[in-house]
Design a protein around this motif. Structure first.
Motif, short mmCIF file in Angstrom:
data_model
loop_
_atom_site.label_atom_id
_atom_site.label_comp_id
_atom_site.label_asym_id
_atom_site.label_seq_id
_atom_site.Cartn_x
_atom_site.Cartn_y
_atom_site.Cartn_z
N ASP A 281 0.83 -1.21 0.00
CA ASP A 281 0.00 0.00 0.00
C ASP A 281 0.87 1.26 0.00
O ASP A 281 0.57 2.23 -0.69
N ASP A 282 1.93 1.20 0.80
CA ASP A 282 2.84 2.36 0.81
C ASP A 282 3.48 2.57 -0.57
O ASP A 282 3.69 3.69 -1.02
N ARG A 283 3.84 1.44 -1.20
CA ARG A 283 4.43 1.57 -2.55
C ARG A 283 3.43 2.18 -3.53
O ARG A 283 3.77 3.03 -4.35
N ALA A 284 2.14 1.75 -3.39
CA ALA A 284 1.12 2.27 -4.30
C ALA A 284 0.91 3.77 -4.11
O ALA A 284 0.79 4.54 -5.08
N LEU A 285 0.89 4.20 -2.84
CA LEU A 285 0.70 5.63 -2.58
C LEU A 285 1.90 6.45 -3.07
O LEU A 285 1.75 7.54 -3.64
N ALA A 286 3.07 5.89 -2.84
CA ALA A 286 4.26 6.61 -3.30
C ALA A 286 4.30 6.68 -4.82
O ALA A 286 4.63 7.72 -5.42
N ARG A 287 3.96 5.56 -5.48
CA ARG A 287 3.93 5.54 -6.95
C ARG A 287 2.96 6.58 -7.48
O ARG A 287 3.28 7.32 -8.44
N ARG A 288 1.79 6.62 -6.85
CA ARG A 288 0.77 7.58 -7.30
C ARG A 288 1.33 9.00 -7.25
O ARG A 288 1.18 9.79 -8.19
N GLU A 289 1.97 9.31 -6.11
CA GLU A 289 2.46 10.68 -5.95
C GLU A 289 3.57 11.00 -6.97
O GLU A 289 3.65 12.09 -7.53
N LEU A 290 4.44 10.01 -7.20
CA LEU A 290 5.56 10.25 -8.12
C LEU A 290 5.07 10.38 -9.57
O LEU A 290 5.54 11.25 -10.32
N GLU A 291 4.15 9.54 -9.97
CA GLU A 291 3.66 9.59 -11.35
C GLU A 291 2.87 10.86 -11.62
O GLU A 291 2.76 11.28 -12.78
N ARG A 292 2.33 11.47 -10.58
CA ARG A 292 1.64 12.74 -10.76
C ARG A 292 2.62 13.86 -11.14
O ARG A 292 2.24 14.82 -11.81
N HIS A 293 3.87 13.73 -10.71
CA HIS A 293 4.83 14.82 -10.94
C HIS A 293 5.87 14.49 -12.02
O HIS A 293 6.50 15.39 -12.56
N PHE A 294 6.04 13.22 -12.35
CA PHE A 294 7.06 12.85 -13.36
C PHE A 294 6.38 12.04 -14.45
O PHE A 294 6.23 10.82 -14.34
N ASP A 295 5.95 12.74 -15.50
CA ASP A 295 5.28 12.08 -16.61
C ASP A 295 6.20 11.07 -17.28
O ASP A 295 7.35 11.38 -17.60
N GLY A 296 5.65 9.86 -17.49
CA GLY A 296 6.40 8.83 -18.20
C GLY A 296 7.50 8.20 -17.41
O GLY A 296 8.34 7.46 -17.98
N CYS A 297 7.60 8.49 -16.12
CA CYS A 297 8.69 7.89 -15.34
C CYS A 297 8.45 6.39 -15.20
O CYS A 297 7.32 5.90 -15.25
N VAL A 298 9.57 5.66 -15.03
CA VAL A 298 9.50 4.21 -14.85
C VAL A 298 9.80 3.91 -13.39
O VAL A 298 10.86 4.32 -12.88
N ILE A 299 8.90 3.23 -12.72
CA ILE A 299 9.08 2.92 -11.30
C ILE A 299 9.07 1.41 -11.14
O ILE A 299 8.09 0.73 -11.50
N ARG A 300 10.20 0.90 -10.66
CA ARG A 300 10.28 -0.55 -10.41
C ARG A 300 10.14 -0.75 -8.90
O ARG A 300 10.91 -0.16 -8.11
N GLU A 301 9.17 -1.56 -8.50
CA GLU A 301 8.89 -1.80 -7.09
C GLU A 301 9.55 -3.09 -6.64
O GLU A 301 9.52 -4.10 -7.34
N VAL A 302 10.13 -3.06 -5.44
CA VAL A 302 10.76 -4.24 -4.85
C VAL A 302 10.27 -4.33 -3.41
O VAL A 302 10.39 -3.36 -2.64
N GLY A 303 9.74 -5.51 -3.03
CA GLY A 303 9.21 -5.70 -1.68
C GLY A 303 9.89 -6.80 -0.91
O GLY A 303 9.53 -7.04 0.25
N ASP A 304 10.86 -7.48 -1.51
CA ASP A 304 11.52 -8.57 -0.78
C ASP A 304 12.99 -8.63 -1.18
O ASP A 304 13.46 -7.94 -2.08
N ARG A 305 13.74 -9.49 -0.48
CA ARG A 305 15.19 -9.58 -0.71
C ARG A 305 15.52 -10.06 -2.12
O ARG A 305 16.47 -9.59 -2.76
N ALA A 306 14.71 -11.04 -2.57
CA ALA A 306 15.01 -11.59 -3.90
C ALA A 306 14.93 -10.50 -4.98
O ALA A 306 15.77 -10.44 -5.89
#
Length: 495
Positions: A13-38
């Motif tokens: 959920d935190d990743r989703a909220l952060a992604r939302r905020e970032l995509e609002r300010h950086f058009d076309g940005c690529v965000i890769r999410e990582v939630g575990d060690r692997a």
């Protein structure tokens, strides 16, 4: 430009909220999410191909500080932002010490600050990258430039230098303070002149003989402000080759001027000689022509008067004078040919040359009556043009057997010896000799010292000798005393 962000957070959920905020300010940005060690290990294995990392502090499998340490170990310049709700001020301080770029509290009212922090970090990263590139380019230029660049303290302690500097002066780049060099001694004398920042000084130092192993340096100094302290930056130019080239140009100019003076003198002498030659030709050729005219007029008068008693005698005299004129013209042509002909010298055995001369004179009645002794080493050689040398010695021996006292046979010695890099050939006779004042004139064209009836000749023979020997890079001269004899000599380069 499209930016790529790596978002590390084990809470989706935190990743989703952060992604939302970032995509609002950086058009076309690529965000890769990582939630575990692997996922993080895969990013590390792929080389962290991102522009910025946003990491939570407290995750189930790792902390944000450990993430920061691993990233810094891999890429010290990659921007990292810690975005957390569980961190403390102490953690933030520790993270900043490890190189964290920003610290953002994870709360609804701080989500809006995350894009600002990202933008700031990216801009700062770009500025830092430009500075690194500029510094690298400058460092590369300094290392490869042909000018020596150095820095020293105000009290003269050498601190650093580039590659060219150490190449010029030698020494150990890892211990610059140990370098001792005469050029640095002269630099120290200029330091007191640098009283304030940006003051400059210049010196030129000539160390050793510049035309041997010596060097010539030009040094420019400037006082600079570095990290709150004053220092002196210097540029050293090894201008030895330029200095030598300048000296060579000056030498060539001086040589050229000397050659111009010498050529001018030779031209003046040639003009004077030409005037003398023209006068002699005019005078000595017209004189026998006037004689022929006189005999012709006398013959005309005698024929008209029917008196033919002197006919045969006058005709014979006209023929003799005509032969004399023919010989004079031939000698003049030979003299002129020697002045302009190409001379190719070769190594000649001198005894062979004298043998050819004696063969050339064997039909001369005076020569057959003379006693000729030759004293020349068999291996003595000269650098000369064979026909011209034979001609010159033939003329000298011909004169030696001709200019003798009446009822006296000529006794002649032909002697040759090596003197250093020259060979001197002497023709010694027991003839009538020369007065001292005549020695300087005897080699001139048409310079006859005796009457035609007493000693016939054209007066060009010795001029031909002098011209021919000089064209072979030699010289001529005469030592004589009236009534005792003469010694005509030639000096030529030895072979």
């Amino acid at each position: 430009m499209t930016i790529t962000l790596l978002l590390l957070d084990d809470n989706p959920d935190d990743r989703a909220l952060a992604r939302r905020e970032l995509e609002r300010h950086f058009d076309g940005c690529v965000i890769r999410e990582v939630g575990d060690r692997a996922g993080f290990d895969r990013e590390m294995q792929d080389g962290l191909q991102v522009d910025l990392i946003i990491t939570d502090f407290q995750m189930r499998w790792i902390t944000g500080l450990d993430i920061l340490k691993q990233v810094r170990a891999y890429d010290a310049q990659l921007p990292v932002i810690m975005f957390t709700a569980t961190g403390t001020q102490e953690i933030a301080v520790e993270a900043m010490k490890l190189g964290l770029d920003d610290y953002v509290i994870k709360s609804p009212r701080h989500y809006a600050r995350l894009p600002v922090a990202v933008r700031t970090c990216l801009d700062r990263s770009e500025i830092r990258a430009r500075a690194i590139r500029s510094e690298s380019r400058l460092a590369g230029l300094l290392e490869n430039i042909q000018l020596g660049v150095f820095r020293m303290s105000l009290d003269g302690r050498l601190q650093e230098g580039n590659r060219a500097f150490w190449t010029m002066l030698g020494g150990d780049p890892t211990a610059p303070e140990t370098l001792r060099h005469p050029l640095l001694d002269q630099v120290l004398t200029r330091l007191p002149a640098l009283q304030a920042a940006l003051d400059t000084a210049e010196l030129q130092a000539e160390l050793g003989a510049i035309d041997d192993a010596g060097r010539f340096f030009v040094v420019k100094l400037v006082r600079v402000r570095v990290d709150g302290h004053d220092a002196v930056d210097g540029i050293v130019e090894d201008a030895t080759s330029l200095r030598r080239a300048s000296a060579e140009i000056l030498r060539l100019n001086a040589e050229l001027e000397q050659r111009i003076v010498e050529r001018t003198r030779q031209l003046q002498e040639a003009n004077e000689a030409l005037e003398t030659f023209g006068f002699s030709v005019s005078h000595d050729l017209r004189e026998p022509l006037r004689t022929i005219q006189g005999y012709a007029a006398a013959l005309r008068q005698d024929v008209r008067a029917g008196d033919l008693r002197h006919l045969e005698k006058f005709v014979e005299r006209i023929n003799a004078i005509a032969r004399r004129i023919d010989q004079m013209v031939s000698d003049l042509l030979e003299f002129a040919r020697l002045s302009r002909a190409e001379i190719a010298s070769e190594n000649l055995v001198l005894t062979d040359i004298v043998r050819d001369v004696r063969i050339a004179l064997q039909n001369d009645q005076d020569y057959r009556a003379a006693v000729v002794q030759v004293d020349i080493p068999d291996d003595l050689r000269v650098r000369a043009h064979r026909p011209i040398l034979v001609q010159a010695l033939t003329n000298l021996l011909g004169n030696a057997v001709k200019f003798v006292r009446p009822n006296t046979h000529a006794a002649i010695n032909v002697v040759a010896r090596a003197h250093g890099r020259q060979v001197r050939i002497e023709v010694q006779d027991n003839g009538i000799g020369l007065a001292e004042e005549a020695r300087t004139r005897v080699f001139n064209v048409f310079e006859r010292l005796h009457g035609e009836e007493e000693y016939p000749g054209t007066g060009i023979g010795l001029a031909i000798v002098k011209k021919g020997v000089e064209r072979m890079d030699g010289c001529v001269g005469v030592d004589a005393a009236p009534g005792i004899g003469s010694t005509f000599w030639i000096e030529l380069p030895s072979a």
